[in-house]
Design a protein around this motif. Structure first.
Motif: not given
Length: 127
Positions: A47-48, A57-58, A104-109
């Motif tokens: 989740i984060a 931070t993702y 980490f390549g995604s801003d939504t997962s």
């Protein structure tokens, strides 16, 4: 190498809760550290997380805008501030540190990762 998560409990819908994860030993030399949760009968999900590689931070889209992850360097602790909680946030929450360098390549997962895991802390949101 240890991680200790704490702060779980019972909270009402719309309320707030803050989880903490204290790192000790070489658990502080991680590439990334994250928060994960697991629903009954389901696979653990991310989740984060905070990446030491790019300093970002993702968040997973399910918590973005409601949960905030932060890090206290002095106390070797990361926290998850949960606001606007919903009954569907009810789960066991874990923190984990990763010693594998990854991007980490995604801003939504947030992917599932972690070489060192802390014990979970239960969060229950009442409706």
């Amino acid at each position: 190498v240890q991680l200790q998560a704490s702060g779980g409990g019972l909270v009402q819908t719309g309320g707030s809760l803050r989880l903490s994860c204290a790192a000790s030993g070489s658990a502080t030399d991680y590439y990334a550290i994250g928060w994960f949760r697991q629903f009954p009968g389901k696979v653990r999900e991310g989740i984060a997380c905070i990446s030491n590689v790019d300093g970002r931070t993702y968040y997973d889209e399910s918590v973005k805008g409601r949960f905030t992850m932060s890090r206290d360097y002095a106390e070797n602790t990361v926290r998850l501030q949960m606001t606007g909680v919903k009954p569907e946030d009810t789960a066991v929450y874990y923190c984990a540190a990763d010693f594998t360098r990854r991007k980490f390549g995604s801003d939504t997962s947030v992917p599932l990762f972690g070489d060192v895991w802390g014990k979970g802390t239960q969060v229950t949101v009442s409706s």
